[in-house]
Design an enzyme around this catalytic site. Sequence first.
Site, PDB file in Angstrom:
ATOM      1  CD  GLN A 106      29.900  12.703  11.254  1.00 26.29           C
ATOM      2  OE1 GLN A 106      29.301  12.951  10.227  1.00 26.29           O
ATOM      3  NE2 GLN A 106      30.167  13.632  12.154  1.00 26.29           N
ATOM      4  CG  ASN A 107      36.881  11.998  11.615  1.00 22.54           C
ATOM      5  OD1 ASN A 107      36.013  12.432  10.855  1.00 22.54           O
ATOM      6  ND2 ASN A 107      37.481  12.754  12.514  1.00 22.54           N
ATOM      7  CB  VAL A 108      37.442   6.097   8.085  1.00 20.92           C
ATOM      8  CG1 VAL A 108      35.927   6.060   8.050  1.00 20.92           C
ATOM      9  CG2 VAL A 108      37.963   6.946   6.914  1.00 20.92           C
ATOM     10  CG  HIS A 124      30.511   7.552   8.521  1.00 18.47           C
ATOM     11  ND1 HIS A 124      30.622   8.879   8.182  1.00 18.47           N
ATOM     12  CD2 HIS A 124      29.184   7.357   8.773  1.00 18.47           C
ATOM     13  CE1 HIS A 124      29.427   9.458   8.229  1.00 18.47           C
ATOM     14  NE2 HIS A 124      28.544   8.560   8.600  1.00 18.47           N
ATOM     15  CB  CYS A 153      37.498 -11.389  -2.732  1.00 17.00           C
ATOM     16  SG  CYS A 153      37.148 -12.703  -1.582  1.00 17.00           S
ATOM     17  CB  CYS A 155      35.224 -15.488  -3.974  1.00 17.47           C
ATOM     18  SG  CYS A 155      34.487 -13.837  -3.868  1.00 17.47           S
ATOM     19  N   GLY A 192      33.878  19.615  15.115  1.00 15.51           N
ATOM     20  CA  GLY A 192      34.453  19.499  13.767  1.00 15.51           C
ATOM     21  C   GLY A 192      33.601  18.744  12.775  1.00 15.51           C
ATOM     22  CD  GLU A 220      33.618  28.811   8.589  1.00 19.18           C
ATOM     23  OE1 GLU A 220      32.622  29.554   8.503  1.00 19.18           O
ATOM     24  OE2 GLU A 220      34.764  29.129   8.225  1.00 19.18           O
TER      25      GLU A 220
HETATM   26  P1  OAD Z   1      32.696  18.085   6.753  1.00 21.85           P
HETATM   27  O1  OAD Z   1      33.822  18.292   5.824  1.00 21.85           O
HETATM   28  O2  OAD Z   1      31.313  18.093   6.212  1.00 21.85           O
HETATM   29  O3  OAD Z   1      32.740  19.186   7.894  1.00 21.85           O
HETATM   30  C1  OAD Z   1      33.931  19.490   8.572  1.00 21.85           C
HETATM   31  C2  OAD Z   1      33.602  20.521   9.625  1.00 21.85           C
HETATM   32  O4  OAD Z   1      34.784  20.747  10.366  1.00 21.85           O
HETATM   33  C3  OAD Z   1      33.137  21.873   9.059  1.00 21.85           C
HETATM   34  O5  OAD Z   1      31.964  22.286   9.736  1.00 21.85           O
HETATM   35  C4  OAD Z   1      34.315  22.814   9.370  1.00 21.85           C
HETATM   36  O6  OAD Z   1      33.894  24.138   9.667  1.00 21.85           O
HETATM   37  C5  OAD Z   1      34.902  22.147  10.590  1.00 21.85           C
HETATM   38  N1  OAD Z   1      36.338  22.394  10.831  1.00 21.85           N
HETATM   39  C6  OAD Z   1      37.319  22.676   9.932  1.00 21.85           C
HETATM   40  N2  OAD Z   1      38.507  22.818  10.553  1.00 21.85           N
HETATM   41  C7  OAD Z   1      38.279  22.616  11.874  1.00 21.85           C
HETATM   42  C8  OAD Z   1      39.111  22.620  13.036  1.00 21.85           C
HETATM   43  N3  OAD Z   1      40.425  22.857  12.967  1.00 21.85           N
HETATM   44  N4  OAD Z   1      38.515  22.372  14.235  1.00 21.85           N
HETATM   45  C9  OAD Z   1      37.190  22.128  14.329  1.00 21.85           C
HETATM   46  N5  OAD Z   1      36.358  22.102  13.276  1.00 21.85           N
HETATM   47  C10 OAD Z   1      36.895  22.339  12.056  1.00 21.85           C
HETATM   48  O7  OAD Z   1      33.025  16.721   7.544  1.00 21.85           O
HETATM   49  P2  OAD Z   1      32.031  15.794   8.381  1.00 21.85           P
HETATM   50  O8  OAD Z   1      30.980  16.574   9.060  1.00 21.85           O
HETATM   51  O9  OAD Z   1      32.869  14.885   9.178  1.00 21.85           O
HETATM   52  O10 OAD Z   1      30.854  10.515   5.030  1.00 21.85           O
HETATM   53  O11 OAD Z   1      31.377  14.973   7.195  1.00 21.85           O
HETATM   54  C11 OAD Z   1      30.463  13.985   7.487  1.00 21.85           C
HETATM   55  C12 OAD Z   1      30.531  12.893   6.478  1.00 21.85           C
HETATM   56  O12 OAD Z   1      30.392  13.429   5.150  1.00 21.85           O
HETATM   57  C13 OAD Z   1      31.854  12.183   6.399  1.00 21.85           C
HETATM   58  O13 OAD Z   1      32.011  11.188   7.379  1.00 21.85           O
HETATM   59  C14 OAD Z   1      31.832  11.579   5.032  1.00 21.85           C
HETATM   60  C15 OAD Z   1      31.369  12.801   4.290  1.00 21.85           C
HETATM   61  O14 OAD Z   1      30.817  12.636   3.052  1.00 21.85           O
HETATM   62  C16 OAD Z   1      30.894   9.560   4.115  1.00 21.85           C
HETATM   63  O15 OAD Z   1      31.745   9.528   3.255  1.00 21.85           O
HETATM   64  C17 OAD Z   1      29.770   8.561   4.245  1.00 21.85           C
END
Ligand code: OAD
Length: 257
Positions: A106-108, A124, A153, A155, A192, A220
């Site tokens: 989900q990372n960019v 994403h 752009c 355009c 993560g 967590e």
């Molecule tokens: P979140 O910020 O929701 O969750 C991050 C997770 O990583 C949490 O569950 C933390 O406990 C965990 N975490 C923190 N430090 C860590 C470490 N060192 N090792 C392992 N885990 C760790 O991020 P995402 O789940 O990626 O989308 O969020 C999903 C989507 O919500 C993103 O892609 C973005 C956001 O809004 C869009 O913007 C469409």
Amino acid sequence: MNNLPSPPEMKQVEKLLLEAEHPVALTGAGVSVASGIPAFRGAQGLWDRYDPLEYASIQAFKADPVKVWGMLLELRQIIARAKPNPAHYALADLERMGRLKAVITQNVDNLHQEAGSGQVIEFHGNGSSLVCLDCGRSRPRDEVDFEVIPPRCGCGGLLKPGVVFFGEAIPQEACERALAAVERSDLMLVVGTSALVVPASLMPRLAARNGARVVEINPEPTGLTRGLAELSLLGQAEDILPVLAQGVRFGLSQRRR
Ligand code: OAD
């Protein structure tokens, strides 16, 4: 901090990785925290400082592109400085060992690719290109002039980074590749991610429904911890994944003897 789960738990996951035919990973912002990129949720999370309703939806972007571009440029500066951490390298190692077939992320931030992962599915999208909301043309970020915000752009249309905002569809190719990888998978590492954002959060559920085993790595507990994940390794990805990769390498070397 280097708090590892118990050795029997680690061994169990190593064994699953050694035995799986089609292991895949789903990663989220937590994987890049050790690279200095804040996660979205939780203490010091990006959504603590920026209300996602005001900054992360396509409607919000169209309503106030200058404000949203301000946040995007700040985030871009952080990403530009970031380097892969041991979690990214360990996932790339597992792929090289044939023990990971794909990383659905989900990372960019491009850090999986920088670390050497070849099969990365960017669920994403990514920030390396910008797309025009009017004519749909896409162009590399480096070719865009950021002197005037919001960038436009030729355009005249508004340019938006190639990342997915709330209210937008997942890029079709990424969606198809992710579903194909999940369908084949017999083991999914969920690393993560808070697993709160659909449809990415449905991937572990789909995998489990197809009979895959689900292992979570996160400091967590999440909604997957009780019920869906067969094993939950509580700890940081950058501590746990390198040890798992080392164990898998040792396991493979023993097989060859
Ligand atoms: P979140 O910020 O929701 O969750 C991050 C997770 O990583 C949490 O569950 C933390 O406990 C965990 N975490 C923190 N430090 C860590 C470490 N060192 N090792 C392992 N885990 C760790 O991020 P995402 O789940 O990626 O989308 O969020 C999903 C989507 O919500 C993103 O892609 C973005 C956001 O809004 C869009 O913007 C469409």
